[in-house]
Design an enzyme around this catalytic site. Structure first.
Site, short mmCIF file in Angstrom:
data_model
loop_
_atom_site.label_atom_id
_atom_site.label_comp_id
_atom_site.label_asym_id
_atom_site.label_seq_id
_atom_site.Cartn_x
_atom_site.Cartn_y
_atom_site.Cartn_z
N VAL A 13 26.40 5.98 -35.54
CA VAL A 13 25.38 6.30 -36.21
C VAL A 13 26.12 6.58 -37.59
O VAL A 13 27.11 7.46 -37.83
CB VAL A 13 24.75 7.84 -36.01
CG1 VAL A 13 23.98 8.41 -37.02
CG2 VAL A 13 24.11 7.67 -34.87
N PRO A 14 25.74 5.69 -38.77
CA PRO A 14 26.66 5.19 -39.86
C PRO A 14 26.76 6.39 -40.81
O PRO A 14 26.34 5.94 -42.07
CB PRO A 14 26.33 4.04 -40.40
CG PRO A 14 24.92 3.80 -39.88
CD PRO A 14 24.84 4.86 -38.67
N CYS A 15 27.22 7.60 -40.81
CA CYS A 15 27.15 8.40 -41.74
C CYS A 15 28.29 8.17 -42.88
O CYS A 15 28.32 8.74 -44.03
CB CYS A 15 27.54 9.99 -41.56
SG CYS A 15 29.04 9.87 -40.33
N HIS A 16 29.08 7.10 -42.43
CA HIS A 16 30.21 6.63 -43.33
C HIS A 16 29.54 5.64 -44.60
O HIS A 16 30.19 5.50 -45.53
CB HIS A 16 31.23 5.83 -42.70
CG HIS A 16 30.79 4.63 -42.32
ND1 HIS A 16 30.18 4.76 -40.66
CD2 HIS A 16 30.60 3.35 -42.47
CE1 HIS A 16 29.91 3.45 -40.27
NE2 HIS A 16 30.19 2.72 -41.43
#
Lengths: 217, 163
Positions: free
Chosen positions: A185-188
């Site tokens: 889950v790409p919070c970056h």
């Protein structure tokens, strides 16, 4: 731990001088390799009998060792080493159940897809996820994040606006900081409005590495 | 308050102890491997209901004692003497125990000495607890365990020999 120092009113004090050598002697009665085989059998039977609340394994990656954990529903947690794997496992045991076992097979799919991602050969993850650890507004943020495509970024403000709550910038930040499934889950891909990197639960170095990987691919 | 610790901790921390105990009781080989597996499967089932202040090692050793008896009963028809070291291949898929001489010495002990040694020295149970499992008085168990460990030292590492 050998319990050679068991206090016991009937223990044999004349044995004391031998305790260290006895300990050495007795420790040779089971070796780590023998236990590894038995552990694998336990993993298989525990899985067959549906006894595991959480199965986990670790994998190496360009952003350091990662802990992967799954329930019967799907991948429930990805953790960076700086989060302290033991602490993460204790939290999982408390929240999801204490039948937590190192059982890599349940994580095979996640491990393969992460390897492909780090090799630049995968731009989105296709894994069953268990969202139990994401609640409320944070859960809404976590559910939204995969819509930010590979190689692109949004600001915390933009994410808040997409969720219909443009003033919730700080809440989006704290949701990203508590993402239970980083990378997948790409919070970056969420940065500050001024273009600054912002924080990252895996450390800013890891965030830079992930963004660099996605731009280079 | 019930157990909240990840079960893996129990396997990592006490797996070696339980393996030594069941091997000392049953001899190293498939029966001991089976007893180890049954012990940890039973422990995994019971784990969430275990009181948090349980002495996990002592609890596991008691479970192992029961599973060793089950395995012995299950294999009684095959008439495998429990005080001999079986030479059947291990189900771990690995070569037989790395310490055949040491196991032969353990296997050669009289049964009471071997069981007392297994549950007290290897399993960490007190003599009173061991006596509850294998019968007899705590004092007799203490003597048997001491005689057993002395015999093992003498047989396996004679005085003056490098250990």
């Amino acid at each position: 731990m050998m319990m050679m120092t068991t206090t016991d009113p009937t223990s044999d004090t004349q044995e004391t001088g031998h305790q260290h050598s006895d300990s050495d002697l007795l420790h040779r009665l089971a070796t780590p390799t023998e236990l590894a085989g038995l552990h694998r059998l336990l993993e298989i039977r525990a899985e067959q009998e549906g006894l595991l609340d959480v199965a986990y394994r670790t994998v190496d990656s360009p952003v350091g060792a990662l802990l992967l954990a799954a329930t019967g529903t799907g991948l429930v947690r990805v953790a960076y080493e700086r989060e302290d794997f033991d602490a993460v496992l204790e939290t999982l045991a408390a929240r999801l159940g204490p039948r937590v076992l190192r059982a890599p097979r349940r994580l095979d799919g996640a491990a393969v897809q992460l390897e492909e991602y780090f090799a630049g050969a995968r731009t989105r993850f296709d894994l069953p996820l268990d969202r139990t650890l994401s609640n409320g507004f944070r859960g809404q943020v976590h559910a939204y994040l995969p819509q930010i495509g590979y190689g692109s970024t949004q600001s915390y403000r933009e994410v808040a606006a997409h969720l219909g709550n443009p003033r919730a910038v700080r809440a989006v930040g704290s949701a990203c900081a508590t993402n239970p499934l980083p990378i997948v889950v790409p919070c970056h891909r969420v940065l500050r409005s001024d273009g600054g990197l912002g924080g990252y639960l895996g450390g800013t170095q890891a965030k830079t590495t992930l963004l660099g990987l996605e731009h280079a691919a | 308050m019930n157990m909240m610790q990840p079960f893996e901790h129990a396997v990592t921390e006490h797996g070696p102890t339980v393996l030594r105990v069941v091997r000392a009781v049953l001899g190293p080989g498939p029966d001991a491997d089976d007893a180890w597996s049954e012990t940890f499967l039973a422990a995994l089932r019971a784990w969430p209901d275990l009181p948090e202040d349980t002495n996990v090692q002592a609890w596991l050793v008691r479970v192992a004692h029961r599973k060793a008896i089950d395995v012995t009963r299950g294999t009684a028809r095959r008439a495998v003497p429990t005080d001999l070291v079986p030479d059947r291949p291990s189900t771990t898929g690995l070569p037989e125990s790395a310490e055949p001489d040491l196991w032969a010495a353990v296997g050669a002990l009289p049964e009471r000495q071997r069981l007392s040694l297994a549950y007290h020295y290897l399993g960490g149970l007190r003599h009173t607890e061991t006596a509850e499992l294998i019968g007899g008085t705590p004092e007799a168990v203490r003597r048997a365990a001491a005689d057993g460990i002395r015999a093992l030292r003498r047989t396996y590492a004679p005085e003056g020999a490098p250990r």
